[in-house]
Scaffold this motif. Structure first.
Motif, PDB file in Angstrom:
ATOM      1  N   UNK A  79     -74.485 -54.416 -16.583  1.00  0.00           N
ATOM      2  CA  UNK A  79     -73.916 -55.597 -17.226  1.00  0.00           C
ATOM      3  C   UNK A  79     -74.988 -56.394 -17.952  1.00  0.00           C
ATOM      4  N   UNK A  80     -76.144 -56.558 -17.342  1.00  0.00           N
ATOM      5  CA  UNK A  80     -77.232 -57.304 -17.974  1.00  0.00           C
ATOM      6  C   UNK A  80     -77.707 -56.617 -19.256  1.00  0.00           C
ATOM      7  N   UNK A  81     -77.803 -55.284 -19.227  1.00  0.00           N
ATOM      8  CA  UNK A  81     -78.228 -54.551 -20.418  1.00  0.00           C
ATOM      9  C   UNK A  81     -77.192 -54.684 -21.531  1.00  0.00           C
ATOM     10  N   UNK A  82     -75.916 -54.539 -21.190  1.00  0.00           N
ATOM     11  CA  UNK A  82     -74.853 -54.688 -22.192  1.00  0.00           C
ATOM     12  C   UNK A  82     -74.839 -56.103 -22.755  1.00  0.00           C
ATOM     13  N   UNK A  83     -75.145 -57.078 -21.910  1.00  0.00           N
ATOM     14  CA  UNK A  83     -75.183 -58.481 -22.354  1.00  0.00           C
ATOM     15  C   UNK A  83     -76.284 -58.697 -23.383  1.00  0.00           C
ATOM     16  N   UNK A  84     -77.448 -58.121 -23.128  1.00  0.00           N
ATOM     17  CA  UNK A  84     -78.556 -58.248 -24.073  1.00  0.00           C
ATOM     18  C   UNK A  84     -78.271 -57.495 -25.367  1.00  0.00           C
ATOM     19  N   UNK A  85     -77.545 -56.386 -25.262  1.00  0.00           N
ATOM     20  CA  UNK A  85     -77.316 -55.511 -26.410  1.00  0.00           C
ATOM     21  C   UNK A  85     -76.288 -56.079 -27.382  1.00  0.00           C
ATOM     22  N   UNK A  86     -75.162 -56.603 -26.857  1.00  0.00           N
ATOM     23  CA  UNK A  86     -74.081 -57.049 -27.753  1.00  0.00           C
ATOM     24  C   UNK A  86     -73.636 -58.485 -27.495  1.00  0.00           C
ATOM     25  N   UNK A  87     -74.285 -59.172 -26.554  1.00  0.00           N
ATOM     26  CA  UNK A  87     -73.858 -60.539 -26.231  1.00  0.00           C
ATOM     27  C   UNK A  87     -74.110 -61.542 -27.324  1.00  0.00           C
ATOM     28  N   UNK A  88     -74.927 -61.191 -28.308  1.00  0.00           N
ATOM     29  CA  UNK A  88     -75.244 -62.109 -29.415  1.00  0.00           C
ATOM     30  C   UNK A  88     -74.124 -62.189 -30.450  1.00  0.00           C
ATOM     31  N   UNK A  89     -73.134 -61.301 -30.370  1.00  0.00           N
ATOM     32  CA  UNK A  89     -72.025 -61.303 -31.332  1.00  0.00           C
ATOM     33  C   UNK A  89     -71.025 -62.400 -30.985  1.00  0.00           C
ATOM     34  N   UNK A  90     -70.263 -62.924 -31.972  1.00  0.00           N
ATOM     35  CA  UNK A  90     -69.213 -63.908 -31.666  1.00  0.00           C
ATOM     36  C   UNK A  90     -68.221 -63.337 -30.651  1.00  0.00           C
ATOM     37  N   UNK A  91     -67.898 -64.141 -29.635  1.00  0.00           N
ATOM     38  CA  UNK A  91     -67.075 -63.613 -28.551  1.00  0.00           C
ATOM     39  C   UNK A  91     -67.908 -62.726 -27.650  1.00  0.00           C
ATOM     40  N   UNK A  92     -69.181 -63.079 -27.496  1.00  0.00           N
ATOM     41  CA  UNK A  92     -70.188 -62.237 -26.866  1.00  0.00           C
ATOM     42  C   UNK A  92     -69.781 -61.532 -25.597  1.00  0.00           C
ATOM     43  N   UNK A  93     -69.258 -62.283 -24.618  1.00  0.00           N
ATOM     44  CA  UNK A  93     -68.955 -61.667 -23.334  1.00  0.00           C
ATOM     45  C   UNK A  93     -67.783 -60.696 -23.415  1.00  0.00           C
ATOM     46  N   UNK A  94     -66.922 -60.876 -24.408  1.00  0.00           N
ATOM     47  CA  UNK A  94     -65.854 -59.893 -24.622  1.00  0.00           C
ATOM     48  C   UNK A  94     -66.437 -58.550 -25.040  1.00  0.00           C
ATOM     49  N   UNK A  95     -67.417 -58.598 -25.952  1.00  0.00           N
ATOM     50  CA  UNK A  95     -68.092 -57.370 -26.382  1.00  0.00           C
ATOM     51  C   UNK A  95     -68.912 -56.773 -25.237  1.00  0.00           C
ATOM     52  N   UNK A  96     -69.529 -57.642 -24.438  1.00  0.00           N
ATOM     53  CA  UNK A  96     -70.291 -57.170 -23.278  1.00  0.00           C
ATOM     54  C   UNK A  96     -69.368 -56.424 -22.317  1.00  0.00           C
ATOM     55  N   UNK A  97     -68.182 -56.974 -22.141  1.00  0.00           N
ATOM     56  CA  UNK A  97     -67.177 -56.361 -21.272  1.00  0.00           C
ATOM     57  C   UNK A  97     -66.903 -54.916 -21.685  1.00  0.00           C
ATOM     58  N   UNK A  98     -66.684 -54.707 -22.978  1.00  0.00           N
ATOM     59  CA  UNK A  98     -66.390 -53.369 -23.491  1.00  0.00           C
ATOM     60  C   UNK A  98     -67.625 -52.469 -23.385  1.00  0.00           C
ATOM     61  N   UNK A  99     -68.776 -53.009 -23.786  1.00  0.00           N
ATOM     62  CA  UNK A  99     -70.006 -52.216 -23.755  1.00  0.00           C
ATOM     63  C   UNK A  99     -70.371 -51.756 -22.354  1.00  0.00           C
ATOM     64  N   UNK A 100     -70.219 -52.642 -21.376  1.00  0.00           N
ATOM     65  CA  UNK A 100     -70.529 -52.281 -19.992  1.00  0.00           C
ATOM     66  C   UNK A 100     -69.580 -51.202 -19.486  1.00  0.00           C
TER      67      UNK A 100
END
Length: 426
Positions: A79-100
């Motif tokens: 989760x932390x890696x996905x957060x760093x990778x795509x969390x900067x996008x608008x709606x960040x945690x939504x993208x993190x959710x998918x990436x993780x």
């Protein structure tokens, strides 16, 4: 009369709330007794025969590997890696959710494991950041369906056994559709972010990406070991599952030192329970499938569909509708074991590759996990998030749109699922 007892008994027992394996076994035994043409001990013979398959040995090991990943705290690193990778996008945690979910898919192979393991972390983080609870549950539920499409995948193992299809090719076929699912869900998240002004979670920082990647690196090697080993011919899918368990235990017990004996014992008991349920469903459904075959149900059903229409597109749409409806009411593994003997011959006669049809079937049934009345993923997330089941179901509905679009693409554009297996195996 035999088929009436078979289907009527199954439906009645499911409505009454009996477990699927009991409903399948009891209705099959009742049908055999009513038929009277075969001895009743054939039930035990077919049950044992249905479980006597080498690829099925991978089931407990994939279940155990996913449980070990959850128990050893590996999900938080992902989760932390996905957060760093795509969390900067608008709606960040939504993208993190998918990436993780995409990353974890290469380890667990099960939607419920994704929802139960990553779901708790994701929903808690999104709530803390001020996201709407419905949106948090909806995207978590939808992204969890990626798990059984991207290899490894328990449903694809079951399908491969039932359809006598190459599990390696099925695993390869699921990669591109799984990534398409992720892309479509991220586009949906972007739309929500613009409409509701959801914030970026973090700023883009190469240093943090490198740091979280280093912390998660050994965890990220798990799908590489599983998929790479199968593709390179180093081991079979079953042996890959064993390798995944050994690797997960080494990470948890030796490297991260988060896996205690008490946790290992709990995870082992959980795996035994889950595997026992899966194997009993397979055993009971093998009798059911044998009765369907011996009474030419698949042949008669195919003739009925061809009498309705001879248009391959319409027939594929009808089969997709059947799979979707069944997925709403029946557990995935039971649905696969029952429907493969009926629908696969029709698909093959239409020129559909069995590997492609496996992806279509599993994707259909995964979407069914997000729909009432069964909606197993929704029940899990309702418990995790403390959001009422009805709210979970309504919040997930918009996310069915991108998943259904991907389903149609996979169904009618064979190259999406067959490109990689053709490149590697054919």
């Amino acid at each position: 009369m035999t088929l009436l007892v078979l289907f009527g008994g199954l439906l009645l027992m499911l409505v009454m709330g009996f477990p699927v394996m009991v409903a399948l076994g009891a209705s099959s035994l009742a049908a055999i007794l009513v038929d009277g043409s075969v001895p009743d001990f054939i039930v035990l013979h077919r049950m044992v025969g249905g479980m006597d398959s080498f690829p099925l040995l991978s089931i407990p090991f994939f279940v155990l590997a996913g449980a070990l990943m959850n128990s050893a705290g590996i999900t938080s690193r992902i989760f932390d890696f996905a957060r760093a990778l795509v969390g900067w996008m608008p709606g960040g945690l939504g993208h993190v959710n998918v990436g993780a979910s995409v990353i974890f898919a290469g380890m667990s192979g099960a939607a419920v494991a994704d929802a139960g393991g990553l779901g708790a972390i994701e929903i808690k983080a999104m709530r803390r950041a001020g996201y709407d609870p419905g949106f948090s549950v909806g995207i978590t539920a939808a992204s969890s369906t990626i798990g059984p499409i991207i290899p490894p995948s328990l449903p694809l193992v079951i399908y491969g056994v039932m359809a006598s299809a190459s599990i390696g090719q099925l695993f390869a076929a699921g990669l591109v559709p799984g990534l398409l699912m992720a892309l479509s869900l991220m586009l949906m998240v972007a739309w929500y972010a613009v409409r509701y002004q959801y914030p970026r979670d973090v700023g883009f920082a190469l240093g943090w990406i490198a740091l979280t990647f280093r912390r998660a690196f050994l965890s990220l090697l798990t799908p590489v070991i599983i998929v790479g080993g199968i593709v390179l011919g180093i081991f079979t899918a079953t042996e890959a599952a064993i390798a995944a368990v050994i690797y997960a235990m080494l990470l948890g017990a030796v490297v991260y030192r988060t896996l205690t004996f008490k946790r290992l014992l709990a995870v082992t008991m959980e795996t035994i329970e889950t595997t026992g349920i899966i194997m009993m469903i397979i055993a009971a459904s093998s009798i059911f499938s044998w009765l369907l075959t011996s009474h030419h149900v698949a042949e008669n059903f195919a003739n009925w569909m061809l009498a309705v229409t001879s248009n391959p597109t319409i027939i594929l749409l009808l089969m997709t509708l059947i799979l979707f409806v069944v997925g709403c009411f029946m557990e995935t593994i039971a649905a696969i074991t029952i429907l493969v003997p009926i629908l696969l011959p029709i698909a093959v006669n239409l020129g559909v590759d069995p590997v492609q049809f496996g992806i279509v079937m599993v994707l259909n049934l995964m979407i069914g996990l997000l729909t009432p009345p069964v909606g197993l993923v929704l029940y899990v997330l309702s418990q995790v998030s403390k959001v009422p089941f009805e709210r979970c179901a309504s919040a997930t509905l918009p996310f069915l749109i991108p998943l259904l679009i991907v389903l149609m693409l996979v169904t009618f554009v064979p190259s999406i699922s067959l490109w990689l297996p053709t490149l590697i195996y054919r």
